[in-house]
Motif scaffolding. Structure first.
Motif, PDB file in Angstrom:
ATOM      1  N   GLU A   1      34.698   1.438 -11.654  1.00 50.87           N
ATOM      2  CA  GLU A   1      33.810   0.465 -11.094  1.00 50.87           C
ATOM      3  C   GLU A   1      34.491  -0.836 -11.446  1.00 50.87           C
ATOM      4  N   SER A   2      35.068  -1.022 -12.555  1.00 49.29           N
ATOM      5  CA  SER A   2      35.595  -2.473 -12.947  1.00 49.29           C
ATOM      6  C   SER A   2      36.879  -2.788 -12.119  1.00 49.29           C
ATOM      7  N   TYR A   3      37.625  -1.556 -11.816  1.00 52.93           N
ATOM      8  CA  TYR A   3      38.799  -1.583 -11.257  1.00 52.93           C
ATOM      9  C   TYR A   3      38.630  -1.931  -9.808  1.00 52.93           C
ATOM     10  N   TYR A   4      37.515  -1.283  -9.139  1.00 52.39           N
ATOM     11  CA  TYR A   4      37.102  -1.474  -7.533  1.00 52.39           C
ATOM     12  C   TYR A   4      36.534  -2.785  -7.714  1.00 52.39           C
ATOM     13  N   ALA A   5      35.776  -3.272  -8.395  1.00 53.88           N
ATOM     14  CA  ALA A   5      35.265  -4.615  -8.470  1.00 53.88           C
ATOM     15  C   ALA A   5      36.387  -5.738  -8.374  1.00 53.88           C
ATOM     16  N   GLU A   6      37.338  -5.480  -9.203  1.00 53.60           N
ATOM     17  CA  GLU A   6      38.331  -6.513  -9.052  1.00 53.60           C
ATOM     18  C   GLU A   6      39.098  -6.418  -7.755  1.00 53.60           C
ATOM     19  N   LEU A   7      39.558  -5.328  -7.381  1.00 50.29           N
ATOM     20  CA  LEU A   7      39.828  -5.297  -5.920  1.00 50.29           C
ATOM     21  C   LEU A   7      39.458  -5.890  -4.852  1.00 50.29           C
ATOM     22  N   TYR A   8      37.922  -5.776  -5.101  1.00 49.15           N
ATOM     23  CA  TYR A   8      37.103  -6.298  -4.050  1.00 49.15           C
ATOM     24  C   TYR A   8      36.981  -7.788  -4.125  1.00 49.15           C
TER      25      TYR A   8
ATOM     26  N   THR B   1      35.483  -0.270  -2.508  1.00 53.37           N
ATOM     27  CA  THR B   1      34.479  -0.048  -3.375  1.00 53.37           C
ATOM     28  C   THR B   1      34.409   1.195  -3.918  1.00 53.37           C
ATOM     29  N   GLY B   2      35.314   2.134  -3.702  1.00 53.05           N
ATOM     30  CA  GLY B   2      35.242   3.494  -4.050  1.00 53.05           C
ATOM     31  C   GLY B   2      34.219   4.511  -3.423  1.00 53.05           C
ATOM     32  N   PHE B   3      33.522   4.013  -2.520  1.00 49.95           N
ATOM     33  CA  PHE B   3      32.372   4.675  -1.975  1.00 49.95           C
ATOM     34  C   PHE B   3      32.554   4.496  -0.511  1.00 49.95           C
TER      35      PHE B   3
ATOM     36  N   PRO C   1      30.322   4.576   3.247  1.00 44.75           N
ATOM     37  CA  PRO C   1      29.215   3.945   3.925  1.00 44.75           C
ATOM     38  C   PRO C   1      27.945   5.279   3.454  1.00 44.75           C
ATOM     39  N   ASN C   2      28.434   6.360   3.584  1.00 40.59           N
ATOM     40  CA  ASN C   2      27.220   7.629   3.113  1.00 40.59           C
ATOM     41  C   ASN C   2      27.080   7.823   1.587  1.00 40.59           C
ATOM     42  N   GLY C   3      27.554   7.003   1.075  1.00 42.23           N
ATOM     43  CA  GLY C   3      27.450   7.145  -0.501  1.00 42.23           C
ATOM     44  C   GLY C   3      28.447   8.043  -1.319  1.00 42.23           C
ATOM     45  N   HIS C   4      29.180   8.784  -0.569  1.00 39.43           N
ATOM     46  CA  HIS C   4      30.143   9.805  -1.131  1.00 39.43           C
ATOM     47  C   HIS C   4      31.332   8.922  -1.755  1.00 39.43           C
ATOM     48  N   LEU C   5      31.855   9.679  -2.581  1.00 38.11           N
ATOM     49  CA  LEU C   5      33.431   8.943  -3.404  1.00 38.11           C
ATOM     50  C   LEU C   5      34.330   9.123  -2.121  1.00 38.11           C
ATOM     51  N   CYS C   6      35.083   7.889  -1.897  1.00 39.90           N
ATOM     52  CA  CYS C   6      36.234   7.678  -1.195  1.00 39.90           C
ATOM     53  C   CYS C   6      37.274   8.763  -1.646  1.00 39.90           C
ATOM     54  N   SER C   7      38.277   9.026  -0.781  1.00 41.89           N
ATOM     55  CA  SER C   7      39.419  10.019  -1.012  1.00 41.89           C
ATOM     56  C   SER C   7      40.306   9.046  -1.929  1.00 41.89           C
ATOM     57  N   CYS C   8      40.310   7.930  -1.864  1.00 38.17           N
ATOM     58  CA  CYS C   8      41.071   6.923  -2.516  1.00 38.17           C
ATOM     59  C   CYS C   8      40.682   7.017  -4.161  1.00 38.17           C
ATOM     60  N   TYR C   9      39.419   7.468  -4.411  1.00 35.85           N
ATOM     61  CA  TYR C   9      38.760   7.264  -5.754  1.00 35.85           C
ATOM     62  C   TYR C   9      39.428   8.026  -6.797  1.00 35.85           C
ATOM     63  N   PRO C  10      39.723   9.502  -6.534  1.00 32.52           N
ATOM     64  CA  PRO C  10      40.573  10.127  -7.717  1.00 32.52           C
ATOM     65  C   PRO C  10      41.960   9.441  -7.756  1.00 32.52           C
ATOM     66  N   LYS C  11      42.561   9.154  -6.656  1.00 32.96           N
ATOM     67  CA  LYS C  11      43.978   8.719  -6.880  1.00 32.96           C
ATOM     68  C   LYS C  11      44.039   7.464  -7.696  1.00 32.96           C
ATOM     69  N   GLN C  12      42.999   6.573  -7.472  1.00 37.10           N
ATOM     70  CA  GLN C  12      43.022   5.062  -8.281  1.00 37.10           C
ATOM     71  C   GLN C  12      42.584   5.647  -9.637  1.00 37.10           C
TER      72      GLN C  12
ATOM     73  N   LEU D   1      41.719 -14.550   7.619  1.00 35.11           N
ATOM     74  CA  LEU D   1      40.135 -14.798   7.289  1.00 35.11           C
ATOM     75  C   LEU D   1      39.684 -13.373   7.212  1.00 35.11           C
ATOM     76  N   ILE D   2      40.341 -12.379   7.153  1.00 37.03           N
ATOM     77  CA  ILE D   2      39.856 -10.916   7.089  1.00 37.03           C
ATOM     78  C   ILE D   2      40.279 -10.319   5.857  1.00 37.03           C
ATOM     79  N   PRO D   3      39.383  -9.898   4.732  1.00 26.63           N
ATOM     80  CA  PRO D   3      39.682  -9.200   3.674  1.00 26.63           C
ATOM     81  C   PRO D   3      40.730  -8.374   4.215  1.00 26.63           C
ATOM     82  N   GLN D   4      41.843  -8.329   3.206  1.00 24.16           N
ATOM     83  CA  GLN D   4      42.794  -7.292   3.074  1.00 24.16           C
ATOM     84  C   GLN D   4      42.359  -6.400   2.130  1.00 24.16           C
ATOM     85  N   TRP D   5      41.869  -5.197   2.280  1.00 27.07           N
ATOM     86  CA  TRP D   5      41.569  -4.185   1.445  1.00 27.07           C
ATOM     87  C   TRP D   5      42.558  -3.458   1.226  1.00 27.07           C
ATOM     88  N   GLN D   6      42.672  -2.770  -0.007  1.00 24.77           N
ATOM     89  CA  GLN D   6      43.722  -1.761  -0.371  1.00 24.77           C
ATOM     90  C   GLN D   6      43.399  -0.394   0.453  1.00 24.77           C
ATOM     91  N   CYS D   7      42.087   0.065   0.421  1.00 22.83           N
ATOM     92  CA  CYS D   7      41.822   1.010   1.265  1.00 22.83           C
ATOM     93  C   CYS D   7      40.621   0.603   2.314  1.00 22.83           C
TER      94      CYS D   7
END
Length: 123
Positions: A10-17, A103-105, A107-118, A91-97
């Motif tokens: 969560e800390s990792y994703y918070a920092e990316l965000y 966020t790691g999640f 919109p449906n609340g499931h873990l993103c496929s990037c979550y395990p890799k990260q 002016l548009i966020p450049q997300w890693q994923c």
């Protein structure tokens, strides 16, 4: 997953965000500090409210004139941004994923496929 591992992820994703958002805020602040860009933006807001009124009073000729003025001001704002070396993409966020927007999640609340890799990269 244990509590400590989850906190780390969560800390990792918070920092990316945060980084992606801060980058956008930096460029927005630069634009806000520019007098020319600020005047153009104020003019644009004023014209938008005028066009709403013209539409409400069914004045199609006035709407057409105001629409052209809006187009000209948008063009001028775009030229000003280029002069400041700022682009729409800044002016548009450049997300890693782009699936989870760092966020790691999904919109449906499931873990993103990037979550395990990260999480593996983090551990």
């Amino acid at each position: 997953m244990n509590q400590e591992a989850r906190k780390g992820i969560e800390s990792y994703y918070a920092e990316l965000y945060r980084r992606a958002k801060c980058r956008v805020e930096y460029f927005q602040e630069r634009l806000a500090q520019d007098d020319t860009y600020s005047r153009l933006t104020a003019s644009l807001r004023e014209l938008v409210s005028k066009i709403v009124r013209a539409k409400a009073f069914n004045l199609p000729e006035r709407v057409q004139i105001l629409s052209e003025e809006i187009r000209l001001i948008k063009d001028a704002r775009e030229r000003r941004m280029v002069a400041l070396n700022i682009f729409e993409s800044d002016l548009i966020p450049q997300w890693q994923c782009n699936k989870c927007n760092d966020t790691g999640f999904l919109p449906n609340g499931h873990l993103c496929s990037c979550y395990p890799k990260q999480s593996k990269a983090k551990n």
